[in-house]
Design a protein around this motif. Structure first.
Motif, PDB file in Angstrom:
ATOM      1  N   GLU A  33      14.862 -18.614 106.393  1.00 22.42           N
ATOM      2  CA  GLU A  33      14.437 -19.825 107.107  1.00 22.42           C
ATOM      3  C   GLU A  33      13.622 -19.447 108.355  1.00 22.42           C
TER       4      GLU A  33
ATOM      5  N   TYR B 179       9.128 -20.131 109.668  1.00 21.16           N
ATOM      6  CA  TYR B 179       8.529 -20.624 110.916  1.00 21.16           C
ATOM      7  C   TYR B 179       7.499 -19.658 111.499  1.00 21.16           C
TER       8      TYR B 179
ATOM      9  N   ILE C 204       4.093 -27.643 103.028  1.00 22.22           N
ATOM     10  CA  ILE C 204       4.426 -28.857 103.775  1.00 22.22           C
ATOM     11  C   ILE C 204       3.177 -29.737 103.935  1.00 22.22           C
TER      12      ILE C 204
ATOM     13  N   ASN D 275      16.458 -24.360 103.321  1.00 23.20           N
ATOM     14  CA  ASN D 275      16.296 -25.325 104.407  1.00 23.20           C
ATOM     15  C   ASN D 275      15.567 -26.548 103.866  1.00 23.20           C
TER      16      ASN D 275
ATOM     17  N   ARG E 155      13.738 -28.873 105.362  1.00 26.63           N
ATOM     18  CA  ARG E 155      12.702 -29.533 106.143  1.00 26.63           C
ATOM     19  C   ARG E 155      11.502 -29.922 105.295  1.00 26.63           C
ATOM     20  N   LYS E 156      11.187 -29.128 104.254  1.00 26.50           N
ATOM     21  CA  LYS E 156      10.095 -29.505 103.350  1.00 26.50           C
ATOM     22  C   LYS E 156      10.518 -30.662 102.439  1.00 26.50           C
TER      23      LYS E 156
ATOM     24  N   SER F 286      12.694 -32.946 102.999  1.00 26.25           N
ATOM     25  CA  SER F 286      12.893 -34.219 103.690  1.00 26.25           C
ATOM     26  C   SER F 286      11.621 -35.064 103.666  1.00 26.25           C
TER      27      SER F 286
ATOM     28  N   CYS G  60      22.516 -27.358 105.846  1.00 24.97           N
ATOM     29  CA  CYS G  60      21.194 -27.949 105.613  1.00 24.97           C
ATOM     30  C   CYS G  60      21.309 -29.427 105.224  1.00 24.97           C
TER      31      CYS G  60
ATOM     32  N   GLU H  69      22.026 -31.614 108.239  1.00 25.80           N
ATOM     33  CA  GLU H  69      20.857 -31.878 109.082  1.00 25.80           C
ATOM     34  C   GLU H  69      20.099 -33.115 108.603  1.00 25.80           C
ATOM     35  N   LEU H  70      20.305 -33.518 107.352  1.00 26.79           N
ATOM     36  CA  LEU H  70      19.632 -34.713 106.817  1.00 26.79           C
ATOM     37  C   LEU H  70      20.444 -35.985 107.020  1.00 26.79           C
TER      38      LEU H  70
ATOM     39  N   ARG I 142      19.686 -39.190 109.130  1.00 24.76           N
ATOM     40  CA  ARG I 142      18.632 -40.108 108.718  1.00 24.76           C
ATOM     41  C   ARG I 142      19.186 -41.381 108.088  1.00 24.76           C
TER      42      ARG I 142
END
Ligand code: AVI
Length: 328
Positions: A48, A52, A63, A90, A92-93, A95, A123, A126-127, A130
């Protein structure tokens, strides 16, 4: 935990580790180690971190595609269907897609499949802030193979349209033949004709840029690759390998279109009997990962060999990376 429900779908849950001592012994005779060693809890976190790093262009390219095409992607995922992500890592993509599904008011059950329960839990949680109303989140603890049987039984319980997400160029960690075989194994047994696969693929880009993606200035790739030795120690039940005794070596071979990651001992390493005994000589290049890159021909050959048809493909602006929607 407060996060989403996680189902253990491992075929031999906890009785047998995913990688055995025999696997380590066998691969070491070929100066190799299993790539799966890289993905313990720590390894998933280190990967992860890599996503970044700006030199690791793959994640941002993907992304970019997901953001640009999120409405189209959501349109392609039917209401009332099932979405399974192979090696979710992770989210983040992902989401980006889940937000688009929610905005389109699509009732979709999303299942994140990965090999670490702690990481799945982290992970997915973290969603949860929402508070999706339409999208439901669950985790699946297991290997890619385990998900085939799981999808089969899901479908036999209640017919459902299934979309598989295989993002992040994870396909690149299989040889070209293995990748085609793997896709076939899904289409042969788990997927119906209407089901679909979203596959993220990295390209045979400028060799220097690919090299830098795997040899970043922060040395996070080195950390990630060296961490594989820690999982090997856990499997062996003793500290055979000290990461400080090894160098990381990355090589990009533009002719065959793959990057190779090696562990190289700086000193001779005595091996226990359980993995054959003897010495691992200093300087031995032990391959632990290949990352295959694809050009347009490689992709069409992959899909032909796997018996898949393409519904659409999307490229990022600088055409380094693409997302493919395929069906059988
Ligand atoms: C997960 N996989 C697609 C990554 C890759 O690019 O092969 C793993 C990785 N290895 C080194 N950096 C990232």
């Amino acid at each position: 935990s407060m996060g989403a429900k996680i189902v253990d779908i491992r075929r031999s849950a906890s009785t047998e580790p995913a990688i055995s001592v025999a696997d380590l012994k066998q691969s070491l005779t070929h100066n190799q180690l299993p790539t799966l060693l890289l993905y313990d809890e720590k390894g998933l976190q280190l990967f992860e971190d890599i996503t970044y790093v700006s030199e690791y262009y793959l994640t941002n390219a993907e992304i970019e595609i997901l953001k640009t095409e999120s409405e189209e992607i959501a349109f392609r995922i039917p209401d009332g269907s099932t979405l399974v992500e192979l090696g979710s890592g992770n989210l983040r993509k992902t989401s980006v897609i889940l937000d688009a599904l929610e905005a389109a008011k699509k009732t979709v059950h999303y299942y994140a499949l990965d090999v670490s329960e702690a990481e799945l839990d982290r992970c997915l949680s973290e969603l949860t802030p929402r508070e999706y109303k339409y999208v439901q989140l669950s985790g699946l603890l297991g290997l890619y193979e385990d998900s085939i049987d799981w999808i089969k039984s899901l479908k036999s319980d209640k017919p459902t349209f299934v979309s598989l997400l295989w993002l992040g160029s994870s396909i690149g960690n299989f040889t070209r033949d293995e990748a085609a075989e793997f896709l076939k194994s899904f289409t042969a047994s788990a997927l119906s004709t209407s089901d679909q696969f979203f596959i993220g693929i990295d390209h045979r880009n400028n060799p220097e840029i690919v090299y830098k993606a795997y040899n970043d200035s922060e040395k996070l790739t080195a950390k990630f690759i060296l961490n594989g030795l820690n999982q090997a120690n856990r499997i062996l039940g003793e500290k055979v390998f000290d990461t400080r005794d090894f160098d990381y070596l990355g090589k990009y071979n533009a002719d065959v279109g793959y990057h190779e990651a090696y562990l190289v001992p700086k000193v001779p390493i005595p091996l226990p009997q359980s993995i054959g005994g003897g010495m691992l000589e200093a300087g031995t290049e032990i391959n632990i990962e290949k990352s295959f890159k694809y050009n347009v021909c490689d992709i069409s050959r992959l899909l032909d060999t796997a018996g898949l048809s393409e519904a659409c493909n999307w490229y990022n602006g600088s055409r380094e990376y693409s997302l493919h929607l395929v069906y059988k």
